[in-house]
Design an enzyme around this catalytic site. Structure first.
Site, PDB file in Angstrom:
ATOM      1  N   ASP A 145     -22.663   6.055  -2.035  1.00  0.00           N
ATOM      2  CA  ASP A 145     -21.607   5.822  -1.051  1.00  0.00           C
ATOM      3  C   ASP A 145     -22.084   6.199   0.346  1.00  0.00           C
ATOM      4  OD1 ASP A 145     -18.935   5.315  -0.035  1.00  0.00           O
ATOM      5  OD2 ASP A 145     -18.784   7.492   0.158  1.00  0.00           O
ATOM      6  N   LYS A 187     -26.756   0.588  -7.056  1.00  0.00           N
ATOM      7  CA  LYS A 187     -26.669   2.033  -7.285  1.00  0.00           C
ATOM      8  C   LYS A 187     -27.932   2.603  -7.931  1.00  0.00           C
ATOM      9  CE  LYS A 187     -24.047   3.321 -10.688  1.00  0.00           C
ATOM     10  NZ  LYS A 187     -22.876   3.620 -11.545  1.00  0.00           N
ATOM     11  N   HIS A 204       0.814  -1.216   0.000  1.00  0.00           N
ATOM     12  CA  HIS A 204       0.000   0.000   0.000  1.00  0.00           C
ATOM     13  C   HIS A 204       0.849   1.270   0.000  1.00  0.00           C
ATOM     14  CE1 HIS A 204      -3.395   2.502   0.465  1.00  0.00           C
ATOM     15  NE2 HIS A 204      -4.088   1.803   1.327  1.00  0.00           N
TER      16      HIS A 204
END
EC number: 2.3.1.137
Length: 634
Positions: A439, A428, A349
């Protein structure tokens, strides 16, 4: 509650998040913009006002405090703002005058390179590839063939970056920083005794030559070959020939020494083991450099996760916690190929955030869809050198180090609970139909799910991207607001009317959307507070009381968030991470038109947490929210 204002904020967030969902035209047939052409014109990362950050911080800690605790913290914050905080803020402003991104170096060091605990499981992200949803369901006997095709599309993506033909990302008309895309290929973290470093060998064509070899790992052994021959990327039949040679070399033979397992170690221990490895034979250093500089690592794994489009758990678990001897934990991209024809990834990451791999994964997914997962070009295989095996010189101490690394890795991975499911009742489309931001909808559903399960709200981190600024990465958005707390409480009150629930929900939505928009525009407060903390630390000053106050860590400060969450996007790509704290959860999710796919992790040794139960509570919360939004006509 001004619903027009709520709807306006929702539309603004749609624009800001657009790059996640509209990736179908990542590559223009006749590009007029180069991938990295806007890098030097991006605005610098701003420093928020001290008063604004402290006010937002106080607002964020309130859900976790009694009135008495809050008053104590408010007094601590007031003293900080009027005293040492002012001085630290001025020094931060001075730093910002000489750094286009005052946070960049600090963030890389504090969030990644100075950490000493094992990073492969605690820092890396991994996840399943989406191909099993369409053209590549689990199938035995096709591992190498599919790997060759997947590799070829990945190499095409590398070529797009090399030649700067990947369209720059934009949020509406706002250009976003693309610097992290330089870190996807030819990049590796190198352990240090006190601090790691990142080495990046990638160059665009205009900048000069770039490494073009890949490393293939199989049964604890390493092989390398050049993916470019006579100026052309190898075709899938040619890649298949190289992969077949690797597989044949390993079949029926003893496993290798598994040196890769050392990358899963505690960082200082790995650094010392690496120094010793180089010391016993200088050739080992050359091998390490070959792995570090490679485009990416391909892992040929004998595991057969047999995941489905409804249950991604087996392949997600394997991606996060699979065999440490066939992945290089410090590599920016490990492409995992499983024996049942499914795929995953595991990535460090430190050099980049998940959206880089999301973009690459979605590109490959769309290419596979367009070709039905087949190679339709020439089957001719040109003469070329076979893969070279990279054999480390090891002794008994190295073998003991590898054994220790494997033991600690397997002990830790066995403690990690991983679930990853598709919620298929709606997605969605149904949420947007009710003029709600998808979200925010998921985040509030998660707050309600946690509240149901634990009887309280959990401190929560959600990733907000700050790529509209030079070398911008992320800011913290804290979804656990007073408004979210009030809504969760109202939802579970038997006597509460639908209208009361509706009003509470709209207030929570509006607050969340406002905070997210501010964070994405450089007006969050967590990174600002981190900057003030680091200045005090660097100058050897006594640590300000703000950072030792109990509510600072209780509300999530200092990396103590109970819920570590991120929207991976509106594509087909998903990832997963381990929890940030022992009593917490890792929660990644993607939102499709008709489904929501979420990965949830927890530590089994924590008596408080259960990832399976949290997902089931999330399902209940999603249904309750849509029902409320429908009946109340939000």
């Amino acid at each position: 509650m001004d619903e027009r204002r709520q709807l306006s904020t929702y539309r603004n967030l749609q624009n800001i998040a657009k790059y996640y969902g509209d990736m179908t035209n990542q590559v223009s047939e006749f590009p007029t913009e180069r991938t990295f052409q806007y890098q030097h014109s991006l605005p610098p990362l701003p420093v928020p006002s001290l008063e604004g950050s402290l006010a937002k911080y106080l607002d964020a800690v309130r859900p976790f405090a009694t009135e008495e605790e809050y008053q104590v913290t408010a007094a601590v914050v007031k003293r900080f703002g009027e005293g040492i905080g002012k001085d630290l803020h001025q020094k931060l402003l001075q730093r910002a005058r000489t750094h286009r991104n005052w946070l960049e170096e600090w963030w890389l060091n504090a969030a990644y390179l100075e950490l000493r605990y094992p990073s492969q499981l605690n820092v890396n992200f991994g996840g399943p590839a989406p191909y099993l949803e369409h053209c590549w369901p689990p199938t035995e006997g096709v591992q190498l063939q599919r790997t060759s095709i997947s590799m070829w599309h990945t190499l095409q993506y590398w070529d797009l970056l090399r030649t700067e033909r990947l369209d720059p990302h934009k949020a509406g008309n706002v250009v976003l920083d693309m610097d992290q895309f330089r870190m996807l290929f030819c990049t590796c973290k190198v352990p240090g005794v006190t601090k790691d470093t990142i080495i990046n060998y990638f160059k665009t064509e205009s900048e000069g030559p770039c490494p073009s070899h890949v490393v293939v790992m199989c049964k604890g052994r390493f092989f390398s070959f050049d993916a470019v021959c006579d100026g052309h990327i190898l075709t899938p039949p040619e890649l298949l020939r190289q992969l077949t040679h690797v597989k044949q070399c390993c079949e029926g033979e003893p496993a290798g020494d598994g040196v890769a397992a050392l990358t899963s170690e505690e960082r200082t221990r790995w650094a010392k083991a690496r120094e010793y490895l180089i010391g016993i034979d200088p050739a080992n250093k050359t091998i390490l450099e070959t792995i570090q500089s490679s485009l990416f690592v391909v892992s040929l794994d004998d595991a057969k996760p047999y995941a489905t489009a409804e249950n991604y758990t087996p392949v997600t678990r394997e991606a996060l916690t699979g065999d440490p001897t066939i992945r290089w934990g410090d590599k920016s991209y490990n492409s995992l190929s499983f024996a049942d024809g499914t795929f995953g990834s595991n990535c460090d990451h430190a050099p980049y955030d998940a959206m880089v791999l999301v973009t690459q994964g979605y590109y490959v997914d769309q290419q596979l869809k367009a070709t039905d997962g087949r190679w339709k070009g020439s089957e001719t295989v040109q003469p070329m050198p076979l893969p070279e095996e990279l054999v480390f010189t090891v002794d008994d101490r190295v073998r003991r180090d590898v054994a220790h690394a494997k033991q600690q890795y397997f002990e830790t991975t066995q403690d990690l609970q991983v679930v990853c499911y598709a919620f298929t009742s709606f997605g969605k489309a149904a949420i947007k139909q009710r003029k709600l931001h998808p979200d925010t909808f998921i985040q509030l559903a998660l707050q309600l799910a946690y509240y149901r399960q634990h009887g309280r709200l959990g401190s929560c981190y959600e990733t907000a991207m700050t790529r509209r600024f030079y070398h911008g990465r992320t800011e913290t958005m804290r979804p656990c607001t007073l408004e979210a707390q009030n809504w969760c409480h109202t939802m579970l009150l038997p006597a509460a009317s639908a209208e009361a629930k509706r009003k509470a929900l709209l207030l929570a939505f509006n607050k969340h959307n406002k905070l997210m928009a501010e964070a994405q525009n450089g007006k969050g407060f967590d990174r600002h507070l981190l900057g003030l903390y680091l200045i005090a630390k660097e100058e050897g000053l006594p640590m300000p009381n703000l950072f030792t106050d109990p509510l600072y860590s209780k509300s999530g400060g200092g990396g103590n968030f109970t819920l570590s969450t991120s929207l991976v996007g509106y594509t087909t790509v998903l990832g997963a991470v381990a929890p940030m704290v022992h009593h917490g959860y890792g929660f990644f999710y993607r939102i499709g038109d008709d489904r929501i796919v979420a990965s949830c992790t927890a530590w089994k040794s924590s008596p408080e947490t259960d990832a399976e139960a949290l997902f089931q509570n999330l399902v209940s919360s999603l249904h309750d929210m849509l029902h409320l939004a429908t009946t109340a006509q939000l």
